[in-house]
Write a protein that holds these residues in place. Structure first.
Motif, PDB file in Angstrom:
ATOM      1  N   ASP A   1       0.812  -1.277   0.107  1.00 53.49           N
ATOM      2  CA  ASP A   1      -0.025   0.136   0.071  1.00 53.49           C
ATOM      3  C   ASP A   1       0.840   1.270  -0.018  1.00 53.49           C
ATOM      4  OD1 ASP A   1      -1.933   1.796   0.491  1.00 53.49           O
ATOM      5  OD2 ASP A   1      -2.665   1.153   2.359  1.00 53.49           O
ATOM      6  N   CYS A   2       1.212   1.666  -0.932  1.00 53.74           N
ATOM      7  CA  CYS A   2       2.480   2.635  -1.346  1.00 53.74           C
ATOM      8  C   CYS A   2       1.972   3.540  -2.582  1.00 53.74           C
ATOM      9  CB  CYS A   2       3.850   2.041  -1.709  1.00 53.74           C
ATOM     10  SG  CYS A   2       4.393   1.412  -0.117  1.00 53.74           S
ATOM     11  N   THR A   3       2.414   4.739  -2.706  1.00 49.71           N
ATOM     12  CA  THR A   3       2.579   5.622  -3.817  1.00 49.71           C
ATOM     13  C   THR A   3       3.753   5.912  -4.063  1.00 49.71           C
ATOM     14  OG1 THR A   3       2.367   7.637  -2.584  1.00 49.71           O
ATOM     15  CG2 THR A   3       0.299   6.808  -3.103  1.00 49.71           C
ATOM     16  N   VAL A   4       4.082   5.947  -5.561  1.00 47.47           N
ATOM     17  CA  VAL A   4       5.457   6.149  -5.950  1.00 47.47           C
ATOM     18  C   VAL A   4       5.324   7.571  -6.809  1.00 47.47           C
ATOM     19  CG1 VAL A   4       7.299   5.432  -7.573  1.00 47.47           C
ATOM     20  CG2 VAL A   4       5.761   3.768  -6.323  1.00 47.47           C
ATOM     21  N   ASP A   5       5.953   8.379  -6.540  1.00 50.73           N
ATOM     22  CA  ASP A   5       6.473   9.841  -7.258  1.00 50.73           C
ATOM     23  C   ASP A   5       7.557  10.084  -8.018  1.00 50.73           C
ATOM     24  OD1 ASP A   5       3.972  10.839  -6.358  1.00 50.73           O
ATOM     25  OD2 ASP A   5       4.679  11.282  -4.344  1.00 50.73           O
ATOM     26  N   LEU A   6       7.338  10.566  -9.233  1.00 54.93           N
ATOM     27  CA  LEU A   6       8.681  10.674  -9.847  1.00 54.93           C
ATOM     28  C   LEU A   6       8.946  12.270  -9.446  1.00 54.93           C
ATOM     29  CD1 LEU A   6      10.672  10.375 -12.180  1.00 54.93           C
ATOM     30  CD2 LEU A   6       8.824  11.217 -13.834  1.00 54.93           C
ATOM     31  N   LEU A   7      10.211  12.269  -9.025  1.00 53.04           N
ATOM     32  CA  LEU A   7      10.675  13.782  -8.636  1.00 53.04           C
ATOM     33  C   LEU A   7      11.494  14.714  -9.595  1.00 53.04           C
ATOM     34  CD1 LEU A   7      12.285  12.632  -4.881  1.00 53.04           C
ATOM     35  CD2 LEU A   7       9.802  13.427  -5.581  1.00 53.04           C
ATOM     36  N   GLU A   8      11.295  15.567  -9.508  1.00 50.97           N
ATOM     37  CA  GLU A   8      12.059  16.835 -10.228  1.00 50.97           C
ATOM     38  C   GLU A   8      13.344  16.716 -10.122  1.00 50.97           C
ATOM     39  OE1 GLU A   8      11.364  21.249 -11.673  1.00 50.97           O
ATOM     40  OE2 GLU A   8       9.520  20.148 -11.601  1.00 50.97           O
ATOM     41  N   ASN A   9      14.504  16.659 -10.804  1.00 54.90           N
ATOM     42  CA  ASN A   9      15.752  16.894 -10.332  1.00 54.90           C
ATOM     43  C   ASN A   9      16.082  17.932  -9.709  1.00 54.90           C
ATOM     44  OD1 ASN A   9      15.939  14.429 -11.004  1.00 54.90           O
ATOM     45  ND2 ASN A   9      17.646  14.618 -12.938  1.00 54.90           N
ATOM     46  N   GLU A  10      17.178  18.155  -8.590  1.00 61.52           N
ATOM     47  CA  GLU A  10      17.451  19.365  -8.128  1.00 61.52           C
ATOM     48  C   GLU A  10      18.559  19.788  -8.951  1.00 61.52           C
ATOM     49  OE1 GLU A  10      16.532  20.542  -5.042  1.00 61.52           O
ATOM     50  OE2 GLU A  10      15.266  18.766  -4.901  1.00 61.52           O
ATOM     51  N   GLU A  11      18.933  21.172  -8.707  1.00 53.91           N
ATOM     52  CA  GLU A  11      19.987  21.851  -9.799  1.00 53.91           C
ATOM     53  C   GLU A  11      21.078  20.974  -9.718  1.00 53.91           C
ATOM     54  OE1 GLU A  11      20.848  26.021  -9.410  1.00 53.91           O
ATOM     55  OE2 GLU A  11      18.735  26.311  -9.222  1.00 53.91           O
ATOM     56  N   GLU A  12      21.784  20.701  -8.531  1.00 52.85           N
ATOM     57  CA  GLU A  12      22.927  19.845  -8.722  1.00 52.85           C
ATOM     58  C   GLU A  12      23.134  18.501  -8.997  1.00 52.85           C
ATOM     59  OE1 GLU A  12      20.987  19.181  -4.470  1.00 52.85           O
ATOM     60  OE2 GLU A  12      21.328  20.930  -5.709  1.00 52.85           O
ATOM     61  N   ASP A  13      21.543  17.877  -9.448  1.00 53.57           N
ATOM     62  CA  ASP A  13      21.495  16.488  -9.855  1.00 53.57           C
ATOM     63  C   ASP A  13      21.679  16.426 -11.205  1.00 53.57           C
ATOM     64  OD1 ASP A  13      20.869  15.536  -7.414  1.00 53.57           O
ATOM     65  OD2 ASP A  13      18.660  15.795  -7.771  1.00 53.57           O
ATOM     66  N   PRO A  14      22.472  15.571 -11.896  1.00 55.19           N
ATOM     67  CA  PRO A  14      22.606  15.353 -13.260  1.00 55.19           C
ATOM     68  C   PRO A  14      21.376  15.133 -13.855  1.00 55.19           C
ATOM     69  CG  PRO A  14      23.901  13.828 -11.891  1.00 55.19           C
ATOM     70  CD  PRO A  14      23.245  14.117 -11.032  1.00 55.19           C
ATOM     71  N   PRO A  15      21.028  15.607 -15.235  1.00 52.92           N
ATOM     72  CA  PRO A  15      19.948  15.608 -15.512  1.00 52.92           C
ATOM     73  C   PRO A  15      19.390  13.976 -16.132  1.00 52.92           C
ATOM     74  CG  PRO A  15      21.301  16.583 -17.058  1.00 52.92           C
ATOM     75  CD  PRO A  15      22.063  16.452 -15.836  1.00 52.92           C
ATOM     76  N   GLU A  16      20.339  13.233 -16.234  1.00 54.03           N
ATOM     77  CA  GLU A  16      20.112  11.821 -16.659  1.00 54.03           C
ATOM     78  C   GLU A  16      19.622  10.727 -15.396  1.00 54.03           C
ATOM     79  OE1 GLU A  16      24.257  12.589 -16.089  1.00 54.03           O
ATOM     80  OE2 GLU A  16      22.860  13.018 -17.868  1.00 54.03           O
ATOM     81  N   GLU A  17      19.683  11.764 -14.197  1.00 50.18           N
ATOM     82  CA  GLU A  17      19.255  10.813 -13.017  1.00 50.18           C
ATOM     83  C   GLU A  17      17.724  10.793 -12.933  1.00 50.18           C
ATOM     84  OE1 GLU A  17      22.276  10.907  -9.398  1.00 50.18           O
ATOM     85  OE2 GLU A  17      20.322  12.326  -8.883  1.00 50.18           O
ATOM     86  N   ILE A  18      17.203   9.630 -12.554  1.00 53.14           N
ATOM     87  CA  ILE A  18      15.829   9.482 -12.460  1.00 53.14           C
ATOM     88  C   ILE A  18      15.594   9.210 -10.897  1.00 53.14           C
ATOM     89  CG2 ILE A  18      13.659   7.990 -12.754  1.00 53.14           C
ATOM     90  CD1 ILE A  18      15.296   7.275 -15.645  1.00 53.14           C
ATOM     91  N   ARG A  19      14.869  10.143 -10.252  1.00 49.81           N
ATOM     92  CA  ARG A  19      14.419  10.071  -8.764  1.00 49.81           C
ATOM     93  C   ARG A  19      13.110   9.592  -8.487  1.00 49.81           C
ATOM     94  NH1 ARG A  19      18.661  11.575  -6.267  1.00 49.81           N
ATOM     95  NH2 ARG A  19      17.491  12.423  -4.211  1.00 49.81           N
ATOM     96  N   LEU A  20      12.959   8.596  -7.841  1.00 46.78           N
ATOM     97  CA  LEU A  20      11.527   8.288  -7.501  1.00 46.78           C
ATOM     98  C   LEU A  20      11.426   8.245  -5.829  1.00 46.78           C
ATOM     99  CD1 LEU A  20      11.134   5.192  -9.843  1.00 46.78           C
ATOM    100  CD2 LEU A  20      10.479   7.564 -10.096  1.00 46.78           C
TER     101      LEU A  20
END
Length: 187
Positions: free
Chosen positions: A53-72
Motif C-alpha cells: 500500500d504505497c504511492t510512487v512519485d517521480l521527483l523533479e531533479n535538483e539543480e545539482e543532480d545530473p539531468p540523466e538521473e531519475i529520482r523516485l
C-alpha cells in the motif's frame, strides 16, 4: 503513463527546458527519452504485485543532480516494508529498475529510489558513525574495520572521512564481504 506525468505537472518539454536553464555544459545535450516514465511504471507495477500500500512519485531533479538521473520516492503505509532490512529490498528494487531502463546501445541513466527519506537518514547515520569511529581510531592509534557494506554505504564512509584529520580510509575484501577500514596516520 502520460496522464500520471501530467497529473504531477511535469511535461517532457519542461524537463528539457529546465535542464538547459541549469546552465550545465552537458545538460544541453540531454533529451528526455521516456525512460523516467518506464521506471515509474515498473516500480508501481512491482509494488502492486507485492501487495504494498504505497504511492510512487517521480521527483523533479535538483539543480545539482545530473539531468540523466531519475529520482523516485515511495510513500505510504508499507514504505517501511519496501525499505527492508538495512535497505536491502529498496536496493534490490532500485537495481531491477536500473536493469529495466538501461539497455545496450543507450546512454546510461541512473534510477535512485528512496522511501520516506530512508537514504538521507542512512547517509546521515553512517557519516556520523564514521566521524565518531575516525576520532576513536586517532585516539587509540588502532585500525577500525566496519562490517561488510554495499558500495553506496562504503562511498558515504569514504566521503565522510576524506578530510578528517589523522585518518585515511581503505576498502578491503571482495564482493559482498568488502569492508571499509579507518587507518590512523602516524605523524
Amino acid at each position: 503513463m502520460d496522464s500520471e506525468v501530467a497529473e504531477r505537472g511535469i511535461d517532457a518539454a519542461d524537463v528539457d527546458v529546465d535542464a538547459e536553464a541549469q546552465g550545465a555544459g552537458e545538460a544541453a545535450e540531454f533529451e528526455e527519452d521516456g525512460r523516467a516514465d518506464v521506471a515509474l511504471d515498473f516500480v508501481i507495477d512491482v509494488l502492486a504485485a507485492m501487495g504494498m500500500d504505497c504511492t510512487v512519485d517521480l521527483l523533479e531533479n535538483e539543480e545539482e543532480d545530473p539531468p540523466e538521473e531519475i529520482r523516485l520516492e515511495i510513500e505510504g503505509k508499507d514504505a517501511g516494508r519496501v525499505i527492508g532490512k538495512k535497505g536491502q529490498t529498496l536496493s534490490a528494487l532500485q537495481f531491477l529498475a536500473n536493469r529495466v531502463i538501461n539497455r545496450p546501445g543507450k546512454k546510461r541513466r541512473h534510477v535512485i529510489i528512496d522511501a520516506e527519506g530512508y537514504r538521507q537518514r542512512r547517509e546521515d547515520t553512517l557519516s556520523s558513525m564514521a566521524r565518531r569511529l575516525g576520532k576513536q581510531a586517532v585516539e587509540e592509534g588502532k585500525i577500525i574495520t566496519f562490517e561488510p557494506m554495499n558500495p553506496q554505504d562504503r562511498r558515504v564512509v569514504h566521503l565522510a572521512l576524506a578530510k578528517f584529520p589523522g585518518v585515511v580510509t581503505k576498502s578491503d575484501g571482495e564482493g559482498e564481504a568488502r569492508r571499509v577500514q579507518i587507518i590512523p596516520v602516524r605523524r
